[in-house]
Design an enzyme around this catalytic site. Sequence first.
Site, mmCIF file in Angstrom:
data_model
loop_
_atom_site.group_PDB
_atom_site.id
_atom_site.type_symbol
_atom_site.label_atom_id
_atom_site.label_comp_id
_atom_site.label_asym_id
_atom_site.label_seq_id
_atom_site.Cartn_x
_atom_site.Cartn_y
_atom_site.Cartn_z
ATOM 1 C CE1 TYR A 156 43.050 1.696 0.486
ATOM 2 C CE2 TYR A 156 43.786 3.953 0.848
ATOM 3 C CZ TYR A 156 43.108 3.027 0.092
ATOM 4 O OH TYR A 156 42.472 3.433 -1.066
ATOM 5 C CB ILE A 189 36.043 7.807 -5.949
ATOM 6 C CG1 ILE A 189 37.316 8.599 -6.293
ATOM 7 C CG2 ILE A 189 35.305 7.397 -7.217
ATOM 8 C CD1 ILE A 189 37.107 9.848 -7.105
#
Length: 252
Positions: A156, A189
């Site tokens: 990632y 988030i």
Amino acid sequence: MKKFDGKTVIVTGGGGGIGGATCRRFAAEGAKVAVTDIAATGTQAVVGEITSNGGTAKAWMLDVANRDDINTVVNGAAAHFGGLDIIVNNAGISVRIAIDDEGYDEAWVKGLAVMLTAHQRIIRAALPYLRKSKSPRIVNIASTEALGATALHSPYSAAKAGVVGLTRSLAVELGRDGITVNCICPGPITTGMTARIADEHKAIYARRRTALGRYGDPEEVAHMTLSLCLPAASFLTGAVIPVDGGLMARNA
């Protein structure tokens, strides 16, 4: 007139989270929105919400790891709406794996395919249309994992760091065409990717790591994406902007 009247935007990963919020925000400001995602349910829901509020949107199923899918959807959206002005590369997946795990190679290949290779393929497919636009914009969504990494997230982090490099390189290369290329790095988030984290653990992390002491909302990232596409941002390109509540600014 609304800020994006007459403009067309493609958003990948538009079926929810940051992508869905981005689609809704652009539509509210008058843009025609191509809502793309690998899951049809999410795209249809976002399109339904947009159209019920008087906006213009159409859903496309898109596997961003599939080159043929990309070409079909980009060309189809341009034909349907009469051109393209804005590309938002947002699609992503969660990849958490140790470097010595048996499935690491597969995780690496898939992570880079979805979160890096797809970005350049979508941009390349869209370039003929962007070069005809009067205000072409590309916004790539990376992550604060590109700026400071976490253990067990190397595929990632590598993909997101690649997005930062791609953004800067293409900003230089495409500047002569008047195309701006910028990158947003969201921090923590509240999205589907973070839904599996217990609320109490989110609260502890946010208090310890962010200056604002909370998780962000997808709409807060969407507003930054929108800002990068306004006429007022026409001289801003190659920027890498954390939207992270002060995560990267904090020492400890």
